[in-house]
Write a protein that holds these residues in place. Structure first.
Motif, mmCIF file in Angstrom:
data_model
loop_
_atom_site.group_PDB
_atom_site.id
_atom_site.type_symbol
_atom_site.label_atom_id
_atom_site.label_comp_id
_atom_site.label_asym_id
_atom_site.label_seq_id
_atom_site.Cartn_x
_atom_site.Cartn_y
_atom_site.Cartn_z
ATOM 1 N N TYR A 64 -2.626 29.926 38.652
ATOM 2 C CA TYR A 64 -2.352 30.814 37.245
ATOM 3 C C TYR A 64 -3.135 30.579 36.592
ATOM 4 N N GLU A 65 -3.085 28.447 36.276
ATOM 5 C CA GLU A 65 -3.779 28.159 35.641
ATOM 6 C C GLU A 65 -4.820 27.693 35.313
ATOM 7 N N GLN A 66 -5.468 27.588 37.422
ATOM 8 C CA GLN A 66 -7.288 28.149 36.892
ATOM 9 C C GLN A 66 -7.676 29.337 36.682
ATOM 10 N N ALA A 67 -6.495 30.447 36.652
ATOM 11 C CA ALA A 67 -7.201 31.458 36.763
ATOM 12 C C ALA A 67 -7.657 31.765 34.523
ATOM 13 N N MET A 68 -6.353 31.327 34.512
ATOM 14 C CA MET A 68 -6.493 31.078 33.100
ATOM 15 C C MET A 68 -7.608 30.127 32.411
ATOM 16 N N ASP A 69 -7.706 29.452 32.645
ATOM 17 C CA ASP A 69 -8.173 28.691 32.134
ATOM 18 C C ASP A 69 -10.137 29.487 32.503
ATOM 19 N N ALA A 70 -10.218 29.471 33.529
ATOM 20 C CA ALA A 70 -12.017 30.348 33.673
ATOM 21 C C ALA A 70 -11.541 31.889 33.258
ATOM 22 N N SER A 71 -10.210 32.839 32.378
ATOM 23 C CA SER A 71 -10.563 33.541 31.986
ATOM 24 C C SER A 71 -10.865 33.055 30.328
ATOM 25 N N ALA A 72 -10.707 32.210 29.846
ATOM 26 C CA ALA A 72 -10.979 31.343 28.361
ATOM 27 C C ALA A 72 -12.352 30.755 28.475
ATOM 28 N N ASP A 73 -12.865 30.524 29.641
ATOM 29 C CA ASP A 73 -14.290 29.748 29.256
ATOM 30 C C ASP A 73 -15.135 31.183 29.737
ATOM 31 N N THR B 121 5.377 26.923 47.098
ATOM 32 C CA THR B 121 4.560 27.956 46.684
ATOM 33 C C THR B 121 4.818 28.526 45.895
ATOM 34 N N ILE B 122 5.830 28.345 45.125
ATOM 35 C CA ILE B 122 5.928 27.956 43.447
ATOM 36 C C ILE B 122 4.886 27.308 42.918
ATOM 37 N N ALA B 123 4.389 25.946 43.099
ATOM 38 C CA ALA B 123 3.559 24.998 42.722
ATOM 39 C C ALA B 123 2.429 25.169 42.831
ATOM 40 N N GLY B 124 2.170 26.254 43.935
ATOM 41 C CA GLY B 124 0.655 26.919 44.519
ATOM 42 C C GLY B 124 0.350 27.832 43.398
ATOM 43 N N LEU B 125 1.228 29.163 43.535
ATOM 44 C CA LEU B 125 1.504 30.364 42.194
ATOM 45 C C LEU B 125 0.846 29.338 40.820
ATOM 46 N N VAL B 126 1.068 28.511 39.793
ATOM 47 C CA VAL B 126 1.745 27.972 38.188
ATOM 48 C C VAL B 126 -0.043 27.419 38.501
#
Length: 203
Positions: free
Chosen positions: A183-192, A175-180
């Motif tokens: 989160y990383e994918q969302a942050m990358d999409a937000s940065a793009d 669960t923790i790995a999935g959340l991380v």
């Protein structure tokens, strides 16, 4: 005390106060204190004797687990108030299973860590609040999935609450790995998205 019915007295699971304290490894004083604070229901009464059920055992174990996780008494009361009054001991044990620690030494003070990086206290507190709010939302939604989908499957397969507890412990790192990852994918999409807005031609 709550009056106990003759049918309830026929149940071998009912415990005396001494048997209860031995079962949950608590003192008589603590059991009575938690009862006085409304954290657990009063014992059933038969004459001058009080009896305790599996519900009392489950709730006291949950109270202790919440304290071990740093909950104050008022926070514990608020947590228990959200559990339906007709919840079974198995329902309560689900909450206990979901409180199982992931690993040792995972306590992180987000605001303090950000402040150490030079982030303004107001911004650090705001970030910590976001983590806490969304973390609670994730926990609530996952708990509901465990209650309505995972636990019935474990139970129907002949498993016990202890089996569920072990399964949840094994699922938590995933669960923790999935959340991380999410989160990383969302942050990358937000940065793009931010970069595209910053480099797009102005009209």
């Amino acid at each position: 005390m709550t009056s106990v019915t003759p049918e309830a007295l026929d149940q071998p699971a009912l415990l005396t106060l001494d048997e209860l304290t031995e079962r949950v490894d608590m003192s008589v004083r603590n059991v009575r204190f938690y009862t006085s604070k409304g954290l657990v229901p009063p014992p059933f009464r038969q004459g001058r004797s009080g009896y305790y059920s599996a519900d009392h055992v489950a709730r006291l174990e949950l109270v202790r687990a919440l304290q071990d996780h740093g909950f104050t008494l008022s926070a514990i009361k608020g947590y228990l108030d959200r559990i339906p009054a007709d919840a079974t001991p198995s329902d309560i044990a689900l909450h206990l299973s979901l409180l199982a620690p992931l690993t040792a030494d995972r306590d992180v003070d987000v605001a303090e860590g950000l402040a150490a990086l030079g982030v303004a206290p107001e911004a650090a507190a705001a970030v910590a609040e976001v983590y806490a709010r969304h973390g609670q939302q994730v926990a609530d939604e996952l708990s509901e999935i465990v209650r309505t989908h995972v636990w019935p499957a474990v139970r129907d397969a002949g498993g016990s609450v202890e089996d569920l507890h072990l399964l949840v412990r094994r699922l938590k790192p995933l669960t923790i790995a999935g959340l991380v990852t999410a989160y990383e994918q969302a942050m990358d999409a937000s940065a793009d998205s931010y970069e595209r807005r910053g480099t797009s031609p102005r009209t």
